[in-house]
Every structure is written in C-alpha cells, then in structure tokens.
Design a protein around this motif. Sequence first.
Motif, mmCIF file in Angstrom:
data_model
loop_
_atom_site.group_PDB
_atom_site.id
_atom_site.type_symbol
_atom_site.label_atom_id
_atom_site.label_comp_id
_atom_site.label_asym_id
_atom_site.label_seq_id
_atom_site.Cartn_x
_atom_site.Cartn_y
_atom_site.Cartn_z
ATOM 1 N N ILE A 212 0.843 -1.204 0.000
ATOM 2 C CA ILE A 212 0.000 0.000 0.000
ATOM 3 C C ILE A 212 0.875 1.250 0.000
ATOM 4 C CG2 ILE A 212 -1.696 1.337 1.313
ATOM 5 C CD1 ILE A 212 -2.854 -1.312 2.323
ATOM 6 N N ASP A 213 1.826 1.293 0.906
ATOM 7 C CA ASP A 213 2.695 2.471 0.985
ATOM 8 C C ASP A 213 3.563 2.624 -0.260
ATOM 9 O OD1 ASP A 213 1.769 3.449 3.408
ATOM 10 O OD2 ASP A 213 3.169 2.254 4.582
ATOM 11 N N LEU A 214 4.045 1.514 -0.791
ATOM 12 C CA LEU A 214 4.859 1.589 -2.010
ATOM 13 C C LEU A 214 4.078 2.218 -3.158
ATOM 14 C CD1 LEU A 214 6.768 -1.827 -2.146
ATOM 15 C CD2 LEU A 214 7.784 0.435 -1.942
ATOM 16 N N PHE A 215 2.786 1.951 -3.202
ATOM 17 C CA PHE A 215 1.946 2.498 -4.265
ATOM 18 C C PHE A 215 1.538 3.943 -3.981
ATOM 19 C CE2 PHE A 215 -1.859 3.294 -6.687
ATOM 20 C CZ PHE A 215 -1.711 2.572 -7.858
ATOM 21 N N VAL A 216 1.165 4.226 -2.733
ATOM 22 C CA VAL A 216 0.581 5.523 -2.392
ATOM 23 C C VAL A 216 1.644 6.608 -2.191
ATOM 24 C CG1 VAL A 216 -0.798 6.744 -0.647
ATOM 25 C CG2 VAL A 216 -1.520 4.497 -1.452
ATOM 26 N N LYS A 229 3.600 10.335 3.916
ATOM 27 C CA LYS A 229 4.316 9.191 3.337
ATOM 28 C C LYS A 229 4.576 8.137 4.414
ATOM 29 C CE LYS A 229 7.730 9.622 0.481
ATOM 30 N NZ LYS A 229 9.030 10.026 -0.088
ATOM 31 N N GLY A 230 4.378 6.873 4.045
ATOM 32 C CA GLY A 230 4.608 5.778 4.982
ATOM 33 C C GLY A 230 3.519 5.602 6.016
ATOM 34 N N LYS A 231 2.378 6.299 5.846
ATOM 35 C CA LYS A 231 1.325 6.243 6.868
ATOM 36 C C LYS A 231 0.011 5.638 6.377
ATOM 37 C CE LYS A 231 3.193 10.124 9.498
ATOM 38 N NZ LYS A 231 2.950 11.469 10.059
ATOM 39 N N ALA A 232 -0.156 5.509 5.057
ATOM 40 C CA ALA A 232 -1.441 5.033 4.533
ATOM 41 C C ALA A 232 -1.739 3.602 4.964
ATOM 42 C CB ALA A 232 -1.446 5.133 3.008
ATOM 43 N N LYS A 274 9.911 -2.380 2.790
ATOM 44 C CA LYS A 274 10.668 -2.255 1.543
ATOM 45 C C LYS A 274 11.175 -0.833 1.303
ATOM 46 C CE LYS A 274 7.849 -5.984 -0.429
ATOM 47 N NZ LYS A 274 7.090 -6.243 0.803
ATOM 48 N N ASN A 275 10.964 0.049 2.274
ATOM 49 C CA ASN A 275 11.390 1.446 2.140
ATOM 50 C C ASN A 275 12.569 1.718 3.070
ATOM 51 O OD1 ASN A 275 11.728 4.188 1.983
ATOM 52 N ND2 ASN A 275 9.602 4.717 2.448
ATOM 53 N N PRO A 276 13.769 1.922 2.514
ATOM 54 C CA PRO A 276 14.952 2.131 3.360
ATOM 55 C C PRO A 276 14.908 3.423 4.168
ATOM 56 C CG PRO A 276 15.480 2.515 1.048
ATOM 57 C CD PRO A 276 14.100 1.957 1.085
ATOM 58 N N GLU A 277 13.961 4.303 3.854
ATOM 59 C CA GLU A 277 13.867 5.580 4.569
ATOM 60 C C GLU A 277 13.181 5.428 5.923
ATOM 61 O OE1 GLU A 277 12.007 8.496 2.108
ATOM 62 O OE2 GLU A 277 13.410 8.240 0.443
ATOM 63 N N THR A 278 12.489 4.306 6.143
ATOM 64 C CA THR A 278 11.793 4.106 7.417
ATOM 65 C C THR A 278 12.338 2.871 8.133
ATOM 66 O OG1 THR A 278 10.067 2.854 6.272
ATOM 67 C CG2 THR A 278 9.661 5.192 6.606
ATOM 68 N N ASP A 280 13.074 -0.622 9.753
ATOM 69 C CA ASP A 280 12.814 -1.938 9.156
ATOM 70 C C ASP A 280 11.758 -2.746 9.894
ATOM 71 O OD1 ASP A 280 14.439 -2.325 11.348
ATOM 72 O OD2 ASP A 280 15.975 -3.496 10.299
ATOM 73 N N THR A 281 11.417 -2.348 11.108
ATOM 74 C CA THR A 281 10.412 -3.081 11.897
ATOM 75 C C THR A 281 9.090 -2.314 12.019
ATOM 76 O OG1 THR A 281 11.360 -2.121 13.905
ATOM 77 C CG2 THR A 281 12.147 -4.310 13.268
ATOM 78 N N VAL A 282 8.889 -1.314 11.188
ATOM 79 C CA VAL A 282 7.746 -0.409 11.357
ATOM 80 C C VAL A 282 6.407 -1.135 11.279
ATOM 81 C CG1 VAL A 282 7.706 0.254 8.897
ATOM 82 C CG2 VAL A 282 6.725 1.785 10.627
ATOM 83 N N TYR A 283 6.272 -2.120 10.375
ATOM 84 C CA TYR A 283 4.982 -2.794 10.217
ATOM 85 C C TYR A 283 4.742 -3.869 11.270
ATOM 86 C CZ TYR A 283 4.912 -0.457 5.687
ATOM 87 O OH TYR A 283 4.920 0.489 4.691
ATOM 88 N N VAL A 284 5.713 -4.077 12.120
ATOM 89 C CA VAL A 284 5.502 -4.907 13.305
ATOM 90 C C VAL A 284 5.191 -4.005 14.491
ATOM 91 C CG1 VAL A 284 6.456 -6.670 14.828
ATOM 92 C CG2 VAL A 284 7.045 -6.683 12.397
#
Length: 368
Positions: A212-216, A229-232, A274-278, A280-284
């Motif tokens: 979702i974030d990669l697309f949005v 960015k990175g919040k959707a 998949k975003n190196p700017e955020t 690596d464990t953000v979605y956990v």
Amino acid sequence: MTTTLNRVKMIHTDFKQSIWLDFIDRAIMRTGKLKNLIDEDGIRGGTSNPAIFEQAISANSDYDEDIEEFAKFDADPENIFYQLAIKDIQAAADLFMPVYNEEVDGADGYVSLEVSPLLALDEKNTIAQARELWQAVDRKNVMIKIPGTLPCLPAIKKAISEGININVTLIFGLERYEEIAYAYIEGLELGLAAGQKINRIASVASFFLSRIDLFVDPLLEEKGLVEFKGKAAIASAKTAYGLYRTIFSGERWEKLAAAGAKPQRLLWASTGNKNPETKDTVYVEELIGPDTVNTVPLSTIDAFKDHGLPANRLEQQPEHALAILESIAQAGIDMEEVSLQLETEGIIKFETPYKQLLLSITEKVNKK
C-alpha cells in the motif's frame, strides 16, 4: 545470571498478538531452525505462498529426489508441486501442533497452503481445490489460503460452512475486508444451520501492508503531501481493526460465539519493510495489538529481536488513522481504487513465480 529479554516473544506474552513466520521450506525444518523459532522466539504459526515455494524448489536440490519419484507416476508439474507442498505443510503443521494444543480450540499453531493463484478469479475451481488440499494435508491445524477477490467471496463462505479453516489473502482495502468478514460470519451461520460444529473452525483475514505504501507514497509526493508518506498502510490497518471490533460483536455475532465460534482475526501481511527511509520493523511495531496476527519474514524477525520496541500501538489514536485516510482522500487519492489495482497486481505477483515454479519443475523432470 541475567536473562536476555526476547522482544519477539514478548509480543504474544505481553500484548496478545501472535507472530507467525512468513516462510516455510525443507531446510528450515531439517536444520531445526523452525523448531528453535517456535521454542525460543515464540513463533506461533507459519504461512507460505507461491513466491516462497518457487524460491525453495527452484534454488536448491532439497526437492529433486521427490520430484524424480513423483514424476514416475505423474509428470504434470502442478500435481508434482502440490505433492511437494503438501509434504512440507504436513511437516510444518506437525511441528506447530504443540502450539495448536496449548490453548482451547486451537487459537494458534496454524500453517497455510494456498490454492493455485491461477484460480484467483474462479469461484468453482477455487472451492474444489480448497476441498482437495484440506483433505490431502489432513491436519486440523492447516489453513487453506483463498484470495479475497470478489469472485472468490462465495468460495470463502462455502469453505467455512464446510468446516475448512481459511486464510483469506490479498486484502488491500477496507470495503473488501468488511465483505470478507461478513462472508466468514455467513459461512459460520450456514454451517451451524446445517448441523456443523463451528467451535473448531478458524480463519484469518490477511491485510497486506507494505505494498500500500509503495503504491501511495509516490502519489503523495506528487501532491506535496510528504507528511503522510509511509502512513497510509498503518492508517488502513488501524481502521480495519476498528471494523473488526465492531463486526465481531453484537447480537448476530454473540449467537455464533455461544456455539463456540471464534472471530476471524486480522492478520498483517507483507510486513517486511521495503522502504529504506523508514525503520525496518515499522509494520511490526506500529500494529501490535490483541487478538491479531502478524506474519513476518525471517529477516524482520531477526531485526525485531535486535532492536524492536514491543508495545500495544494498534489501539492508539484510531481517530488519527481516520484523519490520515480522510486527508489522503481529500487529496484526490481513492484508496478503494488503489486497493483494487493492488489486488490485480498482487494476483500477477503470485501468478508469475507460480508459473516459473512449474517451469522449473518441468526442467528438473526433463533432466532425469
């Protein structure tokens, strides 16, 4: 002697979320690594998909002997693949059986096997293959993965009504999630009306995040909304959790719960960042919360063990999540349109490695 705190294990012990491993192959079982993940890190289930199997079967020789043996009786690459996959899923399910038996009616310990991605828009053949795989694996702690496409909603309902555990995959949007949750409830109601025991039926709804974030994110950047960015994806997940709490409550649900039904838990999928700017464990980290599942790649499990910050964040600031989605909508980004496009792309992303997998098996058969 001091004991090192295991951050991954804490997610379940302290915050009641189940961490599943988004990876299964023979090497991880043969070496004892999967059992160690279960015993030491508290991993409570496993998921597989065509891309994971393609990597496992194409890249090494662990499966060559079985391929040669199975090809003596049937050289069809798809039939060979499912014989290989069923063998792996049975072995993994056996390893997770103690987890399944830990809690009443098997709250965890499930392993998932997917129907062919070539059937993602085919209700009739999806339910037929779901039945076949359920019977062939013959483990009460298996889940059959069915994509949450519009054509497959009746297959999901039918499978649940027949007592088949289902992992509904490829969910990207809130409207579709709600339809899937009600398909589960309708399936339970049909099963109960037909005299089916529903206290052992389990299901998860796999909401995919990083895609979702990669697309949005590029769309947000174009519109100058870099603050979102990175919040959707996380905002969508938190909003879905609010829907979950509403759907699995009230008079209609209580009738099923009285017969032993369990809610269809939300499962966070595609949680390797998949975003190196955020981080690596953000979605956990951002989606830890009770009565949910997160299926996590091995690299993300290792990262969380090293520097993850376990806390219940899923239930924090639901109104902020809604405000983010509202701001994105006001900017002209239709998240339902996004979800439908991601669903279409997701089908292709599973079809492509699946076709490559079948080609690889054919090549291995022809070399013999």
